[in-house]
Design an enzyme around this catalytic site. Structure first.
Site: not given
Ligand code: GAL
Length: 639
Positions: A144, A315
């Site tokens: 990110e 994610e």
């Molecule tokens: C994303 C990140 C993850 C975690 C997640 C929590 O932005 O890549 O490492 O922090 O959010 O929602």
């Protein structure tokens, strides 16, 4: 293309004795992929040069033995504490001149050469060790870029690098002075060494200076990423990706995307609704447990292009997150719904973040697929259900959409540098048009302005693109598509001046923006049709026929023969009228979608998604409320 599922796992967070059981459970519910490693630097190299890869060897073996494929992340988003001792000036500096300190993550300045070399070194070491490992089937660089406002840094390293960047771009201080208009307020420079970063000035800096700095910052991200990619590629044939975020516009994602094979992104529909959208409280309440009907889809369509057709959700939100102003739980069934929405937009893989909720540290309140006590959380069961549905899935092709929406990052920077009115934001304009199209049942491709081929599109929309490359006009003409430009399209030169002849200078269209104004929220201008112009309005001149007007007869849309210019920011009602007319002229059918229902045509297949909290009927189908399971599909699929 076989669509797959996965999860994000942190073996370093759990006792080794637990790994095999975790892996067996992942494989048992039908997951294919597991991403690991992206924050593990302090355990891979606890002190400079003291490499401890043995545990990672065993973790990869354990996961692979269970039949899982590994996405291995380079851990460069989280430099360990010793790195700071080694490079005390590596921290990013905020606009007020304060360091962004150690103690969370992403605490580095993209311009710091020493840190960049360390990042390449660890990427190379990982690639040397795991590049031919049969279980490592994909890579992720860092994580990110840009999250937590980390692209822009005002460090000494950035100052030095910016001076070099200016010297290369402009070649002489004179040329830079001319390009930026530095005769204004006696801002001329004699030497590149005198140029500072555009923060802490008394009043606003020269917008050309500020825009140049934003371009530079974006280039620095690409410059940081490229050698990591090269280091991995030297030892591995597996595809390489970066994992992007929602509504991050500080760097050019298309430029990064060109370096790698796959684009992945992080989809947190409920966090985004609360944290990233301007919509009113009623909208946020209505969709609090389902997420905005368009925000995820916009990014799916964007990252499909960034990844040249290959993209994943790396994610996916599994339950309540920890980082938005409020963190409600999704409706039962949403983990499954969101996965299907991603597949309908062409995702190769949907992976949930994270496998097990961590009971410690910053994200202890962030749900996982398992609870901290390892009992299944709702996403565990829903993932298993999607896996079994995928097993029977006929082929889904993303297909080309009939409508192209042009979006780029440089426009976001120039709007941010010179908004000319509170709340005027390029992303919001493009997103509202995207939403307007979806409310009329359209499927959309998001494309960059330098795309050479627009063949196959019926309609191309170019809102707010501040500087139109001539080849975009050529590509539109060659495609035979209808096109609408504006508002604020082609209104600046590449160096952030007003071009003369005045905008929009669209070949073959006699329309000139004679004057612009920004409007207070309480001064909307009624249209002659439905709704209003809000926030931004242009006075148009020229001989092109007037197509739509304000209530008092001023031109809002001018043009003919499939080339139109829109001189204002329409609200949802007016936008609906405009788009209905454009779609019809372009030979497309504008559908009246029920509130919250969206349609996505993927090749020959149509998916319908009801994001609303109540069941609705559409074209003879009864669509259940979001998340509710019915006869195998809350997201209805048909031919
Ligand atoms: C994303 C990140 C993850 C975690 C997640 C929590 O932005 O890549 O490492 O922090 O959010 O929602």
């Amino acid at each position: 293309m076989k669509r797959t599922l996965g999860t994000c796992y942190y073996p370093e967070h759990w006792p080794e004795a637990q790994w095999a059981e975790d892996a067996a459970r992942m494989a048992g519910i039908g997951l294919t992929w597991v991403r690991i490693g992206e924050f593990a630097w302090s355990r891979l190299e606890p002190a400079p040069g003291d490499l401890r890869f043995d545990w990672l060897d065993r973790a990869i073996d354990t996961l692979g033995a269970a039949g899982l494929k590994v996405v291995l992340g380079t851990p460069t988003a989280t430099p360990p504490r010793w790195m700071l001792a080694r490079h005390p000036d590596m921290l990013a500096i905020d606009a007020m001149g304060h360091p962004r300190k150690f103690g969370s993550r992403r605490h580095y300045c993209f311009s710091h050469d020493g840190y960049r070399e360390e990042a390449v070194r660890i990427a190379r070491l990982l690639a040397e060790r795991y590049g031919r490992n049969p279980h490592v089937a994909a890579w992720q660089t860092d994580n990110e870029y840009g999250c937590h406002d980390t692209v822009i840094s005002y460090s000494d390293a950035a100052t030095r690098a910016f001076r070099d960047w200016c010297a290369q771009r402009y070649q002489s201080p004179d040329a830079l002075n001319r390009a930026w208009g530095n005769v204004f307020w006696s801002m001329d420079y004699d030497s590149f060494d005198d140029i500072d970063l555009p923060n802490l000035t008394v009043t606003e800096p020269n917008p050309a200076h500020a825009l140049a700095f934003r371009r530079f910052c974006s280039d620095q991200v690409a410059r940081f990423n490229a050698p990591q990619v090269a280091a991995i590629r030297a030892h591995s044939d597996a595809p390489i990706s970066h994992n992007y975020m929602g509504r991050i516009t500080e760097f050019d994602h298309y430029a990064l995307g060109r370096q790698m094979e796959i684009a992945t992104w992080d989809s947190y529909p409920l966090g985004f609704l609360e944290d990233r959208l301007e919509d009113d409280a009623a909208h946020k309440r209505r969709y609090a447990r389902q997420g905005d009907p368009d925000f995820q889809a916009f990014h799916h369509d964007l990252y499909r292009t960034v990844g040249h057709g290959r993209w994943w959700v790396m994610e996916q939100q599994p339950g309540p997150v920890n980082w938005a102003p409020h963190n409600p739980a999704p409706l039962p069934g949403m983990a499954r719904f969101w996965a299907w929405e991603a597949f309908a937009h062409g995702a190769e893989c949907v992976a949930w973040f994270r496998w097990r909720q961590a009971p410690f540290a910053q994200e202890q309140m962030h749900a996982g697929m398992l609870r901290p006590d390892s009992a299944p959380a709702p996403a565990f069961h829903e993932a298993a259900e999607v896996a079994s549905e995928l097993a029977d899935l006929p082929e889904v092709e993303a297909g080309q959409a009939p409508v192209a929406l042009v979006f780029n990052y440089a426009s976001a920077w120039s709007w941010a540098v010179q908004p000319q009115g509170k709340g005027l934001d390029y992303f919001r304009l493009v997103f509202e048009i995207y939403r307007g199209l979806r409310k009329l049942g359209q499927s959309i491709d998001i494309v960059p302005p330098d795309c050479a081929d627009l063949g196959g599109y019926n309609l191309v929309l170019v809102p707010g693109l501040e500087c139109v490359p001539p080849r975009l006009f050529d590509a539109i003409t060659a495609s035979g598509a209808q096109a609408m430009f504006g508002p604020r399209t082609n209104c600046k030169t590449a160096e952030m001046s007003i071009p003369v002849p005045l905008p929009p200078a669209i070949p073959g269209l006699d329309v000139t923006v004679a004057r612009v104004e920004s409007l207070r929220p309480d001064m909307p201008i009624p249209s002659a049709h439905l709704g209003h112009i809000t926030g931004w309005r242009e006075i148009l001149e020229g001989s092109a026929p007037v197509q739509m007007t304000t209530a008092d007869g001023e031109a809002v849309i001018m043009g003919e023969n499939g080339r139109y210019y829109l001189g204002g920011w329409p609200d949802a009602g007016f936008l609906g009228c405009i788009l209905t007319r454009l779609l019809t002229d372009a030979g497309l059918t504008a559908l009246e979608m029920p509130e919250g229902v969206r349609r996505r045509q993927a090749g020959g297949r149509v998916f319908l998604f009801n994001h609303g909290p109540d069941p609705v009927e559409f074209q003879g189908h009864l669509l259940p409320a979001a998340g509710v399971h019915w006869s195998g599909a809350g997201a209805r699929q048909g031919n």
